[in-house]
Design a protein around this motif. Sequence first.
Motif, PDB file in Angstrom:
ATOM      1  N   LYS A 148       0.929  -1.342   0.030  1.00 13.92           N
ATOM      2  CA  LYS A 148      -0.074   0.043   0.028  1.00 13.92           C
ATOM      3  C   LYS A 148       0.939   1.285  -0.167  1.00 13.92           C
ATOM      4  CE  LYS A 148      -4.043  -1.832   2.296  1.00 13.92           C
ATOM      5  NZ  LYS A 148      -4.887  -1.941   3.621  1.00 13.92           N
ATOM      6  N   ALA A 149       1.916   1.261   0.766  1.00 12.04           N
ATOM      7  CA  ALA A 149       2.824   2.226   0.910  1.00 12.04           C
ATOM      8  C   ALA A 149       3.661   2.818  -0.567  1.00 12.04           C
ATOM      9  CB  ALA A 149       3.716   2.262   2.032  1.00 12.04           C
ATOM     10  N   LEU A 150       4.160   1.688  -1.065  1.00  7.41           N
ATOM     11  CA  LEU A 150       4.860   1.770  -2.057  1.00  7.41           C
ATOM     12  C   LEU A 150       4.219   1.755  -3.636  1.00  7.41           C
ATOM     13  CD1 LEU A 150       7.768  -0.872  -1.337  1.00  7.41           C
ATOM     14  CD2 LEU A 150       7.958   1.618  -0.992  1.00  7.41           C
ATOM     15  N   ILE A 151       3.244   1.094  -3.535  1.00  5.26           N
ATOM     16  CA  ILE A 151       2.362   1.000  -4.885  1.00  5.26           C
ATOM     17  C   ILE A 151       1.217   1.879  -4.826  1.00  5.26           C
ATOM     18  CG2 ILE A 151       1.291  -0.589  -6.806  1.00  5.26           C
ATOM     19  CD1 ILE A 151       2.995  -2.951  -5.530  1.00  5.26           C
ATOM     20  N   TYR A 152       0.481   1.926  -3.790  1.00  2.34           N
ATOM     21  CA  TYR A 152      -0.776   2.458  -3.908  1.00  2.34           C
ATOM     22  C   TYR A 152      -0.953   3.835  -3.044  1.00  2.34           C
ATOM     23  CZ  TYR A 152      -1.570  -2.304  -5.589  1.00  2.34           C
ATOM     24  OH  TYR A 152      -1.625  -3.460  -6.166  1.00  2.34           O
ATOM     25  N   GLN A 153       0.214   4.200  -2.658  1.00  3.90           N
ATOM     26  CA  GLN A 153       0.433   5.531  -2.000  1.00  3.90           C
ATOM     27  C   GLN A 153      -0.829   5.696  -1.024  1.00  3.90           C
ATOM     28  OE1 GLN A 153       3.441   7.065  -2.598  1.00  3.90           O
ATOM     29  NE2 GLN A 153       3.523   5.271  -3.801  1.00  3.90           N
ATOM     30  N   THR A 154      -1.120   4.814   0.039  1.00  2.13           N
ATOM     31  CA  THR A 154      -1.892   4.936   0.976  1.00  2.13           C
ATOM     32  C   THR A 154      -1.320   4.876   2.309  1.00  2.13           C
ATOM     33  OG1 THR A 154      -2.619   2.556   1.006  1.00  2.13           O
ATOM     34  CG2 THR A 154      -4.019   4.262  -0.291  1.00  2.13           C
ATOM     35  N   THR A 155      -1.729   5.423   3.397  1.00  2.00           N
ATOM     36  CA  THR A 155      -1.204   5.421   4.821  1.00  2.00           C
ATOM     37  C   THR A 155      -1.425   3.971   5.359  1.00  2.00           C
ATOM     38  OG1 THR A 155      -1.468   7.806   5.189  1.00  2.00           O
ATOM     39  CG2 THR A 155      -1.258   6.470   6.689  1.00  2.00           C
ATOM     40  N   PRO A 156      -0.536   3.277   6.007  1.00  2.00           N
ATOM     41  CA  PRO A 156      -0.876   1.900   6.596  1.00  2.00           C
ATOM     42  C   PRO A 156      -1.875   1.985   7.662  1.00  2.00           C
ATOM     43  CG  PRO A 156       1.632   2.466   6.081  1.00  2.00           C
ATOM     44  CD  PRO A 156       0.872   3.962   5.920  1.00  2.00           C
ATOM     45  N   ASN A 157      -2.008   1.024   8.070  1.00  2.00           N
ATOM     46  CA  ASN A 157      -3.290   0.930   9.264  1.00  2.00           C
ATOM     47  C   ASN A 157      -2.195   1.044  10.482  1.00  2.00           C
ATOM     48  OD1 ASN A 157      -4.830  -0.125  11.395  1.00  2.00           O
ATOM     49  ND2 ASN A 157      -6.231  -1.060   9.841  1.00  2.00           N
ATOM     50  N   LEU A 158      -2.086   2.163  11.244  1.00  2.93           N
ATOM     51  CA  LEU A 158      -1.225   2.383  12.141  1.00  2.93           C
ATOM     52  C   LEU A 158      -1.723   1.381  13.598  1.00  2.93           C
ATOM     53  CD1 LEU A 158      -0.771   6.184  12.010  1.00  2.93           C
ATOM     54  CD2 LEU A 158       0.712   4.577  10.948  1.00  2.93           C
ATOM     55  N   LYS A 159      -3.076   1.250  13.626  1.00  2.96           N
ATOM     56  CA  LYS A 159      -3.404   0.343  14.636  1.00  2.96           C
ATOM     57  C   LYS A 159      -2.760  -1.004  14.586  1.00  2.96           C
ATOM     58  CE  LYS A 159      -7.547  -2.132  16.257  1.00  2.96           C
ATOM     59  NZ  LYS A 159      -8.830  -2.468  15.973  1.00  2.96           N
ATOM     60  N   TRP A 160      -2.762  -1.593  13.271  1.00  2.26           N
ATOM     61  CA  TRP A 160      -2.327  -2.798  13.273  1.00  2.26           C
ATOM     62  C   TRP A 160      -0.778  -2.717  13.384  1.00  2.26           C
ATOM     63  CZ3 TRP A 160      -4.439  -7.208  14.484  1.00  2.26           C
ATOM     64  CH2 TRP A 160      -5.808  -7.250  14.504  1.00  2.26           C
ATOM     65  N   LEU A 161      -0.121  -1.931  12.705  1.00  2.68           N
ATOM     66  CA  LEU A 161       1.354  -1.658  12.837  1.00  2.68           C
ATOM     67  C   LEU A 161       1.767  -1.581  14.294  1.00  2.68           C
ATOM     68  CD1 LEU A 161       2.504   0.733   9.816  1.00  2.68           C
ATOM     69  CD2 LEU A 161       2.552  -1.849  10.185  1.00  2.68           C
ATOM     70  N   GLY A 162       0.924  -0.858  15.088  1.00  2.00           N
ATOM     71  CA  GLY A 162       1.179  -0.603  16.516  1.00  2.00           C
ATOM     72  C   GLY A 162       1.201  -2.225  17.322  1.00  2.00           C
ATOM     73  N   ILE A 163      -0.014  -2.815  16.876  1.00  2.00           N
ATOM     74  CA  ILE A 163      -0.311  -4.101  17.641  1.00  2.00           C
ATOM     75  C   ILE A 163       0.939  -5.197  17.416  1.00  2.00           C
ATOM     76  CG2 ILE A 163      -1.695  -6.186  17.374  1.00  2.00           C
ATOM     77  CD1 ILE A 163      -3.859  -4.439  17.081  1.00  2.00           C
ATOM     78  N   TRP A 164       1.378  -5.143  16.149  1.00  2.00           N
ATOM     79  CA  TRP A 164       2.353  -6.189  15.817  1.00  2.00           C
ATOM     80  C   TRP A 164       3.613  -5.531  16.191  1.00  2.00           C
ATOM     81  CZ3 TRP A 164       1.440 -10.777  15.435  1.00  2.00           C
ATOM     82  CH2 TRP A 164       0.231 -11.220  14.922  1.00  2.00           C
ATOM     83  N   LEU A 165       3.917  -4.153  16.317  1.00  2.00           N
ATOM     84  CA  LEU A 165       5.239  -3.787  17.076  1.00  2.00           C
ATOM     85  C   LEU A 165       5.297  -4.195  18.368  1.00  2.00           C
ATOM     86  CD1 LEU A 165       7.721  -1.984  17.155  1.00  2.00           C
ATOM     87  CD2 LEU A 165       6.179  -0.122  17.655  1.00  2.00           C
ATOM     88  N   ALA A 166       4.108  -4.187  19.263  1.00  2.00           N
ATOM     89  CA  ALA A 166       4.249  -4.604  20.583  1.00  2.00           C
ATOM     90  C   ALA A 166       4.504  -6.112  20.693  1.00  2.00           C
ATOM     91  CB  ALA A 166       2.722  -4.016  21.256  1.00  2.00           C
ATOM     92  N   VAL A 167       3.851  -6.840  19.986  1.00  2.00           N
ATOM     93  CA  VAL A 167       3.809  -8.253  19.858  1.00  2.00           C
ATOM     94  C   VAL A 167       5.343  -8.901  19.573  1.00  2.00           C
ATOM     95  CG1 VAL A 167       3.145 -10.558  18.751  1.00  2.00           C
ATOM     96  CG2 VAL A 167       1.488  -8.857  19.486  1.00  2.00           C
ATOM     97  N   SER A 168       6.024  -8.167  18.608  1.00  2.00           N
ATOM     98  CA  SER A 168       7.260  -8.270  18.150  1.00  2.00           C
ATOM     99  C   SER A 168       8.253  -8.149  19.538  1.00  2.00           C
ATOM    100  CB  SER A 168       7.407  -7.537  16.941  1.00  2.00           C
ATOM    101  OG  SER A 168       7.054  -7.873  15.794  1.00  2.00           O
ATOM    102  N   LEU A 169       8.082  -6.984  19.784  1.00  2.00           N
ATOM    103  CA  LEU A 169       8.907  -6.696  20.969  1.00  2.00           C
ATOM    104  C   LEU A 169       8.819  -7.681  22.203  1.00  2.00           C
ATOM    105  CD1 LEU A 169       8.469  -2.689  21.485  1.00  2.00           C
ATOM    106  CD2 LEU A 169      10.381  -3.709  20.752  1.00  2.00           C
ATOM    107  N   ILE A 170       7.586  -8.108  22.493  1.00  2.00           N
ATOM    108  CA  ILE A 170       7.373  -9.212  23.430  1.00  2.00           C
ATOM    109  C   ILE A 170       7.968 -10.371  23.084  1.00  2.00           C
ATOM    110  CG2 ILE A 170       5.405 -10.679  24.491  1.00  2.00           C
ATOM    111  CD1 ILE A 170       3.732  -8.395  24.286  1.00  2.00           C
ATOM    112  N   ILE A 171       8.082 -10.806  21.806  1.00  2.00           N
ATOM    113  CA  ILE A 171       8.690 -12.269  21.379  1.00  2.00           C
ATOM    114  C   ILE A 171      10.092 -11.992  21.692  1.00  2.00           C
ATOM    115  CG2 ILE A 171       9.082 -13.457  19.465  1.00  2.00           C
ATOM    116  CD1 ILE A 171       6.320 -13.089  18.508  1.00  2.00           C
TER     117      ILE A 171
END
Length: 260
Positions: A218-241
Amino acid sequence: MKRFFIDFQKYFKYSIYSARSALNAEVAGSYLNWLWWIFNPICMMLIYTFIFGFVFGGSEKFFPIYIFIGLTLWDYFNRTVSTSVRLVKNNKAIVTKVYLPKFVLVETKMMVNFFKMLISFVVIVGMMVVWRVPVSLNVLWIFPILAILSLLIFGLSCVIMHFGVFVDDLDNIIKILLRFVFYATGIFYAIDTRIPAPYNHYMLRLNPLACLIDEARKALIYQTTPNLKWLGIWLAVSLIICAFGIHKIYKFENSYAKVI
């Protein structure tokens, strides 16, 4: 975690040197040398574009770039995670003779694969120019997306590396799981349009790799803003892992040499 940051800074130069040596050894004796790191993903992109674009009628806009972005991020994930299972055993000569924080083995492998991914991104930029893909500031979202992906890879690789020391069958299990994840991630098809609702939402959001690849497209091809909610969720999960994996390594790393 304080010990981790101290060791990370202390052994960072070693990781760079080790990664550079691994890259040089990989292309030693090859006629095309590092050009294989470009040709291999391009050939895979052409194969999947032909099969799923022409044979099965993939209709996503900028389909070759769409596939290439998915393959690039998938290769970075797959190469690191799949090799982490036997990382300690494959480095037995180092593990049994000198002390080295075992997460450095994962860090080195990640550097090797991250470098290969950067080469693929150079190709992606070239493809975007050829296909005249519109560009906006949304392309900058690729940097936090790659950062989250790297944290996820590091955490999973640390956990898998730890349990891989004690469970011999884990190698085969991980191979099967990665094959399933590959087809469930939407490398060559759009999950949101090809999978019926509400299953497409679950596949797209509950699979971190599918989520991050979709946001990168979406960011590279379709020029739309990512879903910040899910980016934040997976950032938190990644840090926990990551925290879990590092804790396991520090707690049991002194017994690795005895087991292997």
